[in-house]
Design an enzyme around this catalytic site. Structure first.
Site, PDB file in Angstrom:
ATOM      1  N   GLY A 198     -18.812  -7.771   5.213  1.00 37.67           N
ATOM      2  CA  GLY A 198     -20.165  -6.624   4.872  1.00 37.67           C
ATOM      3  C   GLY A 198     -20.676  -7.170   5.685  1.00 37.67           C
ATOM      4  N   CYS A 246     -15.101 -13.566   4.693  1.00 35.29           N
ATOM      5  CA  CYS A 246     -16.041 -12.913   5.441  1.00 35.29           C
ATOM      6  C   CYS A 246     -17.271 -13.032   5.367  1.00 35.29           C
ATOM      7  CB  CYS A 246     -15.586 -11.820   6.489  1.00 35.29           C
ATOM      8  SG  CYS A 246     -16.631 -11.888   8.160  1.00 35.29           S
ATOM      9  N   TYR A 247     -17.862 -11.880   5.020  1.00 30.37           N
ATOM     10  CA  TYR A 247     -19.338 -11.804   4.000  1.00 30.37           C
ATOM     11  C   TYR A 247     -19.218 -12.124   2.612  1.00 30.37           C
ATOM     12  CZ  TYR A 247     -23.778 -10.111   1.737  1.00 30.37           C
ATOM     13  OH  TYR A 247     -24.812 -10.107   1.169  1.00 30.37           O
ATOM     14  N   HIS A 270     -10.114 -12.160   8.764  1.00 32.04           N
ATOM     15  CA  HIS A 270     -10.178 -11.407   7.672  1.00 32.04           C
ATOM     16  C   HIS A 270      -8.428 -11.341   7.960  1.00 32.04           C
ATOM     17  CE1 HIS A 270     -13.617  -8.873   7.563  1.00 32.04           C
ATOM     18  NE2 HIS A 270     -14.243  -9.855   8.687  1.00 32.04           N
ATOM     19  N   GLU A 299      -6.398  -9.616   6.338  1.00 34.30           N
ATOM     20  CA  GLU A 299      -5.907  -7.816   6.187  1.00 34.30           C
ATOM     21  C   GLU A 299      -5.741  -7.517   7.309  1.00 34.30           C
ATOM     22  OE1 GLU A 299      -9.207  -8.710   5.343  1.00 34.30           O
ATOM     23  OE2 GLU A 299     -10.743  -7.412   5.734  1.00 34.30           O
ATOM     24  N   SER A 318      -0.849  24.714  -2.899  1.00 32.06           N
ATOM     25  CA  SER A 318      -1.994  24.766  -1.450  1.00 32.06           C
ATOM     26  C   SER A 318      -0.391  24.864  -0.440  1.00 32.06           C
ATOM     27  CB  SER A 318      -2.228  23.691  -0.565  1.00 32.06           C
ATOM     28  OG  SER A 318      -1.647  22.939  -0.457  1.00 32.06           O
ATOM     29  N   ASP A 322      -0.246  16.639  -1.765  1.00 32.79           N
ATOM     30  CA  ASP A 322      -1.057  16.324  -2.697  1.00 32.79           C
ATOM     31  C   ASP A 322      -1.032  17.216  -4.060  1.00 32.79           C
ATOM     32  OD1 ASP A 322      -1.834  14.699  -0.836  1.00 32.79           O
ATOM     33  OD2 ASP A 322      -3.933  15.315  -0.443  1.00 32.79           O
ATOM     34  N   SER A 376       1.323  19.569  -4.081  1.00 35.13           N
ATOM     35  CA  SER A 376       3.189  19.867  -4.646  1.00 35.13           C
ATOM     36  C   SER A 376       3.218  18.415  -5.766  1.00 35.13           C
ATOM     37  CB  SER A 376       4.269  19.836  -3.215  1.00 35.13           C
ATOM     38  OG  SER A 376       3.156  20.300  -2.198  1.00 35.13           O
ATOM     39  N   LYS A 398      -2.994   7.940   0.450  1.00 34.63           N
ATOM     40  CA  LYS A 398      -1.586   8.821   0.784  1.00 34.63           C
ATOM     41  C   LYS A 398      -0.866   8.788   0.616  1.00 34.63           C
ATOM     42  CE  LYS A 398      -1.352  13.423   2.404  1.00 34.63           C
ATOM     43  NZ  LYS A 398      -2.254  14.174   1.929  1.00 34.63           N
TER      44      LYS A 398
END
Ligand code: XMP
Length: 525
Positions: free
Chosen positions: A67, A94-95, A181, A183, A235, A239, A241, A381
């Protein structure tokens, strides 16, 4: 009836849950994605979630994100200190590490040197958390403060040249801290570290898979819907679909799909939707041809915002009318994704709202009078894509570039007429076809043609022409918030330009857009 939000799915979806407490780090979502990539279900929650609520959710592990604050700052976000006493393994990043050490007796101070970027990590101890790491490796740091004294409780297990406690473990409890980090991809063994935490410290088996999620969702949808009918607005995009394919698997003939042809679609779009949802999945598909209505309301309108407003309003009116004709419908399914939920603060435990960046024209208001079903609200996604493929949707659809809700309406600059839309549609189809042929469609995240409000002089055969201009846009981007124009090979540009001018009537000039975002946007309107 008012729209209702689904109950928090965390309780039902996963036997192995990991919580990420969000302290406002830009990489908090990334931590969640990395964990899910390791087949452990993970949810981002508010940093001040109560220990009691954590206990209810019964996670296998807790991660405290980084953060921007300093733990000694006046408004420093804290967590409920009781979470350290639940007997659940904790990893502070980290934080999150500084907060953990501070809560358990350590001393955090500004480091003598601030560390940003790549740095070398030395492992000091043979511990399961660092299993598989070589003696030295590269990690990504981004901090000013650091733990200066670990107190009696923490033991360093790795260090960097300016951070003696780059990784620590609690003397007796399953509590750990990483100053760097893990990640981000720049941390060479970051994935290994996270995997070690999940497997060796939390005891996760890593059984979460998209297929198991499909099964769980199918069961949950059936239980919720019973014998009722569900409407799903299609649409043509990924998403909606995936939502429709999932619902079809769950409730088959109880699903009705509505697809509004607004006359602003790309070439062949309507046929593809029919092929997919009428022929392949045999849903009760309602295709509403409202193109005349849209085009007559848009006639003479050139202002981009005005166009968006008209398209949004007419869409809702047309959709509503069709939905009302399906008299026994009780639910409306929507393709809301996890980032939307996080961004809008829509989850009961979710972190605070941040700014939603996209202008979602083409969406539906909540007051349509249905109960909402949002089966993708736990997914990112890329997970939606995996789910779509597992449900039998084609690669072509799953990897389709995004297409804005207002469609070609915002790519037809100036007045919108069916002739200009026809030229744009043909030119756009050529651009996409040639990118596919050149094997570049997946390298580029979004590409399309735009028809400009500029006519120019040309010469064709022996005659002078005064015709339309097509601009070609192709960008690469990670998140669509920033983007760079893609350097298409000259030969490919030549093919695209020649084909458009030869094959599309009314066009005598093609230009290539070499603007990045910012300061430009991806769309032209
Ligand atoms: P911009 O043009 O703002 O676009 O750089 C960023 C991304 O958002 C898409 N976009 C829209 N999507 N309704 C949508 O659903 C809209 O009104 C809209 N406007 C832009 C755009 O295609 C790009 O992917």
């Amino acid at each position: 009836m008012t729209a209702t939000v689904q109950p928090d799915a965390a309780t039902s979806l996963q036997s192995e849950l990991v919580l990420v407490l969000d302290f406002g780090s830009q990489t908090a979502q990334l931590i969640a994605r990395r964990i899910r990539d390791l087949n452990v279900f993970c949810q981002l929650v508010r940093h001040d979630i109560s220990a009691e609520r954590v206990k209810e959710l019964a996670p296998r592990g807790i991660i405290l994100s980084g953060g921007p604050a300093s733990v000694y700052g006046e408004k420093a976000p804290k967590c409920d200190p009781e979470i350290f006493n639940l007997g659940i393994p904790v990893l502070g990043i980290c934080y999150g590490m500084q907060l953990t050490c501070q809560a358990l007796g350590g001393v955090v101070q500004a480091g003598t040197t601030r560390e940003f970027g790549r740095t070398e990590l030395k492992t000091l101890e043979d511990h399961p958390l660092v299993a598989g790491l070589p003696a030295t490796s590269t990690v990504w740091m981004s901090h000013g403060d650091q733990v200066q004294q670990a107190g009696d409780e923490f033991i360093p297990i790795a260090s960097t040249h300016s951070c003696p406690m780059a990784a620590v473990r609690h003397r007796s409890r399953q509590i750990f801290g990483l100053q760097f980090h893990p990640e981000v991809t720049h941390s060479e063994y970051g994935k290994q570290l996270l995997e070690n935490f999940l497997r060796k410290c939390c005891g996760c088996a890593g059984t979460w898979q998209i297929e198991s999620l499909i099964e769980q969702q199918v069961t949950a949808i059936r239980a919720r819907v019973g014998n009722s009918r569900v409407i799903c607005g299609l649409s043509g995009g990924v998403d909606s679909s995936v939502v429709a394919a999932l619902l079809y698997k769950a409730i088959g003939s109880q699903l009705s799909c509505i697809f509004v042809d607004n006359g602003l679609l790309r070439k062949g779009e309507c046929e593809k939707v029919r092929e997919r949802f009428q022929n392949h999945f045999k849903t009760d598909l309602h295709v509403v041809d409202a193109s005349h209505r849209f085009l007559s309301e848009l006639a003479g309108v050139v202002d981009p915002q005005q166009k968006r407003k008209i398209i949004g309003r007419v869409f809702i009116e047309v959709f509503r009318k069709e939905a009302e004709s399906i008299t026994d419908a009780r639910f409306l399914a929507q393709g809301t994704l996890y980032p939307d939920v996080i961004e809008s603060g829509g989850s009961p435990d979710g972190p605070a709202a941040t700014i939603k960046y996209h202008h979602n024209v083409g969406g539906l208001p909540e007051q349509l009078g249905f109960e909402l079903i949002e089966p993708l609200r736990d997914l990112f996604k890329d997970e939606v894509r995996r789910m779509g493929l597992a449900l039998g949707l084609s690669e072509e659809l799953i990897w389709r570039h995004p297409f804005p809700g207002p469609g070609l309406g915002v790519r037809c600059l100036g007045g919108i007429t069916s002739e200009r839309l026809h030229a744009l549609r043909e030119a756009d189809a050529i651009v996409l076809e040639e990118l596919r042929k050149a094997g570049l469609y997946r390298t580029i995240q979004q590409a399309f043609a735009v028809i400009l409000p500029v006519q120019s002089v040309g010469v064709m055969g022996d005659g002078r022409t005064y015709e339309e201009t097509i601009a070609v846009r192709a960008v690469t981007t990670d998140d669509f918030m920033t983007a760079d124009w893609y350097p298409l090979p000259y030969d490919l540009m030549r093919i695209i330009s020649t084909r458009i001018i030869n094959e599309v009537r009314g066009v005598n000039r093609v230009v290539y857009d070499i603007s990045s975002k910012p300061p430009s946007t991806i769309e032209w309107e």
